[in-house]
Design a protein around this motif. Structure first.
Motif, PDB file in Angstrom:
ATOM      1  N   TYR A  21      -9.961  -3.318   9.673  1.00 37.00           N
ATOM      2  CA  TYR A  21     -11.240  -3.737   9.106  1.00 37.00           C
ATOM      3  C   TYR A  21     -11.182  -3.762   7.579  1.00 37.00           C
ATOM      4  O   TYR A  21     -11.627  -4.718   6.949  1.00 37.00           O
ATOM      5  CB  TYR A  21     -12.369  -2.806   9.564  1.00 37.00           C
ATOM      6  CG  TYR A  21     -13.677  -3.100   8.870  1.00 37.00           C
ATOM      7  CD1 TYR A  21     -14.448  -4.186   9.257  1.00 37.00           C
ATOM      8  CD2 TYR A  21     -14.100  -2.312   7.802  1.00 37.00           C
ATOM      9  CE1 TYR A  21     -15.627  -4.482   8.599  1.00 37.00           C
ATOM     10  CE2 TYR A  21     -15.286  -2.608   7.143  1.00 37.00           C
ATOM     11  CZ  TYR A  21     -16.039  -3.687   7.539  1.00 37.00           C
ATOM     12  OH  TYR A  21     -17.202  -3.984   6.880  1.00 37.00           O
ATOM     13  N   ILE A  22     -10.634  -2.713   6.991  1.00 33.16           N
ATOM     14  CA  ILE A  22     -10.537  -2.639   5.528  1.00 33.16           C
ATOM     15  C   ILE A  22      -9.702  -3.796   4.999  1.00 33.16           C
ATOM     16  O   ILE A  22     -10.083  -4.440   4.002  1.00 33.16           O
ATOM     17  CB  ILE A  22      -9.938  -1.277   5.092  1.00 33.16           C
ATOM     18  CG1 ILE A  22     -10.934  -0.158   5.375  1.00 33.16           C
ATOM     19  CG2 ILE A  22      -9.539  -1.300   3.617  1.00 33.16           C
ATOM     20  CD1 ILE A  22     -10.340   1.238   5.258  1.00 33.16           C
ATOM     21  N   GLN A  23      -8.595  -4.063   5.635  1.00 37.53           N
ATOM     22  CA  GLN A  23      -7.730  -5.148   5.183  1.00 37.53           C
ATOM     23  C   GLN A  23      -8.461  -6.487   5.226  1.00 37.53           C
ATOM     24  O   GLN A  23      -8.447  -7.244   4.253  1.00 37.53           O
ATOM     25  CB  GLN A  23      -6.464  -5.211   6.029  1.00 37.53           C
ATOM     26  CG  GLN A  23      -5.518  -6.309   5.568  1.00 37.53           C
ATOM     27  CD  GLN A  23      -4.219  -6.332   6.361  1.00 37.53           C
ATOM     28  OE1 GLN A  23      -4.028  -5.510   7.265  1.00 37.53           O
ATOM     29  NE2 GLN A  23      -3.359  -7.249   6.040  1.00 37.53           N
ATOM     30  N   HIS A  24      -9.111  -6.782   6.337  1.00 44.05           N
ATOM     31  CA  HIS A  24      -9.821  -8.061   6.454  1.00 44.05           C
ATOM     32  C   HIS A  24     -10.983  -8.147   5.480  1.00 44.05           C
ATOM     33  O   HIS A  24     -11.228  -9.198   4.884  1.00 44.05           O
ATOM     34  CB  HIS A  24     -10.300  -8.288   7.889  1.00 44.05           C
ATOM     35  CG  HIS A  24      -9.174  -8.488   8.850  1.00 44.05           C
ATOM     36  ND1 HIS A  24      -8.293  -9.547   8.769  1.00 44.05           N
ATOM     37  CD2 HIS A  24      -8.774  -7.754   9.910  1.00 44.05           C
ATOM     38  CE1 HIS A  24      -7.409  -9.466   9.735  1.00 44.05           C
ATOM     39  NE2 HIS A  24      -7.669  -8.374  10.442  1.00 44.05           N
ATOM     40  N   TYR A  28     -11.339 -10.876   2.317  1.00 45.72           N
ATOM     41  CA  TYR A  28     -12.532 -11.696   2.148  1.00 45.72           C
ATOM     42  C   TYR A  28     -13.132 -11.513   0.758  1.00 45.72           C
ATOM     43  O   TYR A  28     -13.448 -12.483   0.065  1.00 45.72           O
ATOM     44  CB  TYR A  28     -13.565 -11.342   3.223  1.00 45.72           C
ATOM     45  CG  TYR A  28     -14.888 -12.017   3.009  1.00 45.72           C
ATOM     46  CD1 TYR A  28     -15.060 -13.362   3.340  1.00 45.72           C
ATOM     47  CD2 TYR A  28     -15.969 -11.320   2.475  1.00 45.72           C
ATOM     48  CE1 TYR A  28     -16.266 -13.993   3.127  1.00 45.72           C
ATOM     49  CE2 TYR A  28     -17.183 -11.947   2.258  1.00 45.72           C
ATOM     50  CZ  TYR A  28     -17.333 -13.283   2.583  1.00 45.72           C
ATOM     51  OH  TYR A  28     -18.530 -13.900   2.368  1.00 45.72           O
ATOM     52  N   GLU A  29     -13.297 -10.249   0.347  1.00 48.43           N
ATOM     53  CA  GLU A  29     -13.886  -9.962  -0.969  1.00 48.43           C
ATOM     54  C   GLU A  29     -13.045 -10.539  -2.108  1.00 48.43           C
ATOM     55  O   GLU A  29     -13.575 -11.100  -3.067  1.00 48.43           O
ATOM     56  CB  GLU A  29     -14.052  -8.453  -1.165  1.00 48.43           C
ATOM     57  CG  GLU A  29     -15.108  -7.825  -0.291  1.00 48.43           C
ATOM     58  CD  GLU A  29     -16.520  -8.260  -0.652  1.00 48.43           C
ATOM     59  OE1 GLU A  29     -16.807  -8.512  -1.839  1.00 48.43           O
ATOM     60  OE2 GLU A  29     -17.336  -8.369   0.287  1.00 48.43           O
ATOM     61  N   GLU A  49       0.717  -4.264   0.280  1.00 48.79           N
ATOM     62  CA  GLU A  49       1.058  -2.844   0.256  1.00 48.79           C
ATOM     63  C   GLU A  49       0.249  -2.084   1.312  1.00 48.79           C
ATOM     64  O   GLU A  49       0.770  -1.172   1.966  1.00 48.79           O
ATOM     65  CB  GLU A  49       0.812  -2.260  -1.138  1.00 48.79           C
ATOM     66  CG  GLU A  49       1.803  -2.754  -2.174  1.00 48.79           C
ATOM     67  CD  GLU A  49       1.480  -2.284  -3.581  1.00 48.79           C
ATOM     68  OE1 GLU A  49       0.529  -1.486  -3.763  1.00 48.79           O
ATOM     69  OE2 GLU A  49       2.187  -2.718  -4.503  1.00 48.79           O
ATOM     70  N   LEU A  50      -1.000  -2.489   1.482  1.00 48.39           N
ATOM     71  CA  LEU A  50      -1.819  -1.881   2.523  1.00 48.39           C
ATOM     72  C   LEU A  50      -1.209  -2.164   3.896  1.00 48.39           C
ATOM     73  O   LEU A  50      -1.165  -1.282   4.758  1.00 48.39           O
ATOM     74  CB  LEU A  50      -3.254  -2.410   2.469  1.00 48.39           C
ATOM     75  CG  LEU A  50      -4.229  -1.857   3.500  1.00 48.39           C
ATOM     76  CD1 LEU A  50      -4.387  -0.347   3.352  1.00 48.39           C
ATOM     77  CD2 LEU A  50      -5.576  -2.544   3.388  1.00 48.39           C
ATOM     78  N   SER A  51      -0.694  -3.358   4.088  1.00 48.74           N
ATOM     79  CA  SER A  51      -0.031  -3.690   5.355  1.00 48.74           C
ATOM     80  C   SER A  51       1.200  -2.822   5.571  1.00 48.74           C
ATOM     81  O   SER A  51       1.474  -2.387   6.693  1.00 48.74           O
ATOM     82  CB  SER A  51       0.367  -5.164   5.382  1.00 48.74           C
ATOM     83  OG  SER A  51      -0.774  -5.975   5.441  1.00 48.74           O
TER      84      SER A  51
END
Length: 121
Positions: A21-24, A28-29, A49-51
């Motif tokens: 959710y955070i990644q998506h 978007y933002e 990096e989050l991935s």
């Protein structure tokens, strides 16, 4: 045993879902609010990096699963051994007409703690 492992996996599943959710949401933002981010570390790079962090997290979870299964099996073996030992002691007491002194407060506390842990099985 399956239910115990599932219960232990819930935090991992929730964290995985939260990371998705955070990644998506970040993607978007960034796309809507910062289409051109010049001179700074690219937000897309940060997302990559989050991935990578998520991938390491999934690896950790995969390594955790067998440990959780072994933990459950070990607790079950300890519980079975304890029960056998208690049965043997009771049989020996019956055969020898041996009466034990009442438990001390410390022994009572230890027995209650042990019962509480065994009820988790």
């Amino acid at each position: 045993m399956e239910a115990e492992v599932d219960k232990l996996e819930l935090p991992f599943q929730k964290a995985d879902s939260d990371l998705d959710y955070i990644q998506h949401r970040l993607e978007y933002e960034i796309k809507t609010n910062y289409p051109d981010s010049a001179g700074k570390k690219s937000p897309v790079t940060l997302l990559k990096e989050l991935s990578a962090i998520k991938s390491r997290y999934q690896t950790l979870h995969a390594r955790f699963k067998p440990v959780a299964v072994e933990h459950k099996e070990t607790k079950s073996r300890i519980f079975a051994t304890f029960n056998k030992t208690m049965t043997l002691i009771q049989e020996l007491q019956k055969q020898t007409d041996l009466k034990l002194l009442p438990l001390t407060e410390e022994e009572k506390t230890a027995a209650e703690q042990l019962r509480a842990h065994m009820s988790d099985l």
